[in-house]
Design an enzyme around this catalytic site. Sequence first.
Site, mmCIF file in Angstrom:
data_model
loop_
_atom_site.group_PDB
_atom_site.id
_atom_site.type_symbol
_atom_site.label_atom_id
_atom_site.label_comp_id
_atom_site.label_asym_id
_atom_site.label_seq_id
_atom_site.Cartn_x
_atom_site.Cartn_y
_atom_site.Cartn_z
ATOM 1 N N LYS A 1 -7.696 -0.972 -2.637
ATOM 2 C CA LYS A 1 -6.414 -1.518 -3.037
ATOM 3 C C LYS A 1 -5.856 -0.841 -4.289
ATOM 4 C CE LYS A 1 -7.052 -4.869 -5.912
ATOM 5 N NZ LYS A 1 -6.841 -5.976 -6.837
ATOM 6 N N THR A 2 -6.697 -0.685 -5.287
ATOM 7 C CA THR A 2 -6.231 -0.057 -6.524
ATOM 8 C C THR A 2 -5.826 1.389 -6.256
ATOM 9 O OG1 THR A 2 -7.853 -1.413 -7.644
ATOM 10 C CG2 THR A 2 -6.778 0.267 -8.956
ATOM 11 N N ASP B 1 0.137 -6.429 -8.568
ATOM 12 C CA ASP B 1 -1.266 -6.450 -8.170
ATOM 13 C C ASP B 1 -1.727 -7.912 -8.065
ATOM 14 O OD1 ASP B 1 -3.753 -5.506 -7.560
ATOM 15 O OD2 ASP B 1 -4.361 -5.195 -9.647
ATOM 16 N N GLU B 2 -2.732 -8.172 -7.265
ATOM 17 C CA GLU B 2 -3.277 -9.532 -7.116
ATOM 18 C C GLU B 2 -2.170 -10.535 -6.804
ATOM 19 O OE1 GLU B 2 -6.387 -9.724 -6.983
ATOM 20 O OE2 GLU B 2 -7.416 -8.611 -8.569
ATOM 21 N N GLN C 1 -8.755 -14.058 -1.023
ATOM 22 C CA GLN C 1 -9.384 -14.045 -2.343
ATOM 23 C C GLN C 1 -8.567 -14.834 -3.358
ATOM 24 O OE1 GLN C 1 -11.448 -10.310 -3.635
ATOM 25 N NE2 GLN C 1 -10.391 -9.450 -1.868
ATOM 26 N N ARG D 1 -18.887 -9.021 -2.951
ATOM 27 C CA ARG D 1 -19.168 -8.192 -4.128
ATOM 28 C C ARG D 1 -20.311 -7.230 -3.853
ATOM 29 N NH1 ARG D 1 -14.746 -8.034 -5.604
ATOM 30 N NH2 ARG D 1 -14.429 -9.149 -3.656
#
Length: 688
Positions: free
Chosen positions: A31-32, A226-227, A257, A623
Amino acid sequence: MDAGHLNAPQREAVLHEGGPLLVVAGAGSGKTRVITHRIAHLVLERGVDPRHIAALTFTNKAAAEMRGRVARLIKGSGRTAEGGLARQLTMGTFHSLGLTILQRERAALGFPRGFVVYDTADQMGVVRELMRHVRGGEDRRYDARSILTRISLAKNAFRPPEDYQPADGDDYDEVTAEIYPRYQAALRGFAALDFDDLITEPVRLLREHADVRERWASAFSHVLVDEYQDTNRSQLLMVKELVARHGNLCAVGDDDQSIYSWRGADPRHIQDFERDFPGARVVVLDQNYRSTPTILASANAVIRNNTDRRGKELWSTRPDGPPVTAVTAVDPEAEAKFVAQEIARLTGDGRRHRDIAVLYRSNIQSRELEEALRTTRVPYVMVGGQQFYERKEVKDVIAYLRVALSERDEISLRRIINYPARGVGPTTVEKLLHSAHARHTTLWRAVVDGASGGGELRPAQADALAGLVAAISELRAAMDTGDVQSAVRGLIETIDLHGDLRAASTSLTASQRRIDNVEALIRQVTEQQKRKPGREALLEYLRFLSLASDSEEERDDGGDRVLLTTLHGAKGLEFPVVFLIGVEEEILPHARSLMPHANDVSDPDHVSDVSEERRLAYVGLTRAQEMLYVTRCASRRRHGRQVLCTPSRFLLEIPEQLMELRDVAAESREPVHAGELSAFFQKFATTD
DNA sequence: AACTTGTCAATTTTT
DNA sequence: TTGACAAGTT
């Protein structure tokens, strides 16, 4: 820039021409990478002026990281000599952009020049004080933080103070209805804004002033968020205003998330994107580059049980790894011991400590863990908690600066009025407040009057106040000479801060650390003044300082240590080995999510539901890169009572063939099980 | 200002 | 059962 190493949907997101774009980016899907590449693409290929690009994040850390990565991309492109372009991008948190807007448009809003930003501790001070007045005597029965939560949710829903409707028979709501209008009035009286105001006030401003709206709607030609699943209502409105002219919004997030709805975040923003931004294109990134297929299958199996979601399954082409290790221990001590010994075994086999993380739902679960890790001599670092409260000394110095720069800042004044102790007790403060109130003036005016023997104060108190007034005047005068560094040093000398720190600290190293913290602050302020001198600039800097999270100051990533963190703290991180502990009903999912409305004092509007807990579990599972342990206890002490624990429903949602079960209790005694669910596990424990 | 004693609650905490 | 916190005491 080479887009060849991006997969198809990633490339589509990066190259997307214009108009609203939602990138639903699963955990570990790059994503980043998409955001940073898209920004680089806009600047390098499409020739967009970096000053017309805004990227919004939720943390300063994320913003800094993103800027760094974009800078490297631009530099690495060889298309430009220096990475200075990245510095021209507007990259920051929603709150810092809000603050920037407010500072630029201060006049239109009618905010005083010297307005300050109150952080949570300051807010609590305001609420506590108001409670004393409104509910004198029984003010302690109410938790200030819980009231603040309600106020915050109301503000973000744009519910004005006078419209606050308390739910029937909810004591907290009734108190909130009383406090909220007074709280808002008090902030304005103190020339202060809280965090929520930094979003809601710009929105109000943009809505009500056509010229301001025009200015900011054309300030950025591209906005990236973002997010996105963590945005609350007012943040969504802010974004809408910013892209009103062109609709060039690129929102990246993952509804699975979303774990901050208790703070007002609304996961539906991801689901409703096409409705909020008509004509939107949606790209789903579901190829995962992080975890083994087994780990992904486990995570998918758990999150699948949530209904309200866009729906996606993570997949990977990576080679498979070992099964998920499901462990049952007798109690938390045994669980912690297992984790510690397993870590010792893994590191003995060459695994680095820093490749391992232990995740838990609540901070309280870290206790036994720390103990066991110490015993086993496993180096660890814990994130979260409140180690930043040690910054008290820094906040004290800042309070002096704020009072010197803005005499209406009552909370800062109250913080320092008797610090270091100068004999101004609560009674004196009460008298001063009273006289300030009676004469419709500020507390600071009352202090100045009191210092010159004006009030009904005894000489000793008047003298003490005179000392404070002298210290502030001296500070102001010194600041006006332009040398802020020596102004602050002079202040520290005058109030003998070092002396107080030494006296208050238990050890020499502790006092030295605090002195170092103050020194660090002085360095920072000096640095800032070099860049942009003057009172106004210092004020601006102090405002941004309120937004600076404490973690970014000293997070040493250098050490080879196991990371201990809550599931919330783990979002965005990844580790080769992950232990998820306490996977039990009442822990994960947390007990409070299981009892819908029973005495839920902290969270009126948020319907506690298990789906957010499931997302938390999902965040935890995803994770892990190679090895995943999920551990639970057969029994633990709860409020002093020893109780049997039921395995988490999430554990039971993981297909059994993906797991290898280990019962570390079986060695010592017969495993203790409770409820029907555990019958399932008992069956496997015996076949193990 | 440093002590003791009592009360109450017991998640998560990007800004 | 712990612990945090605050009011009351010295």
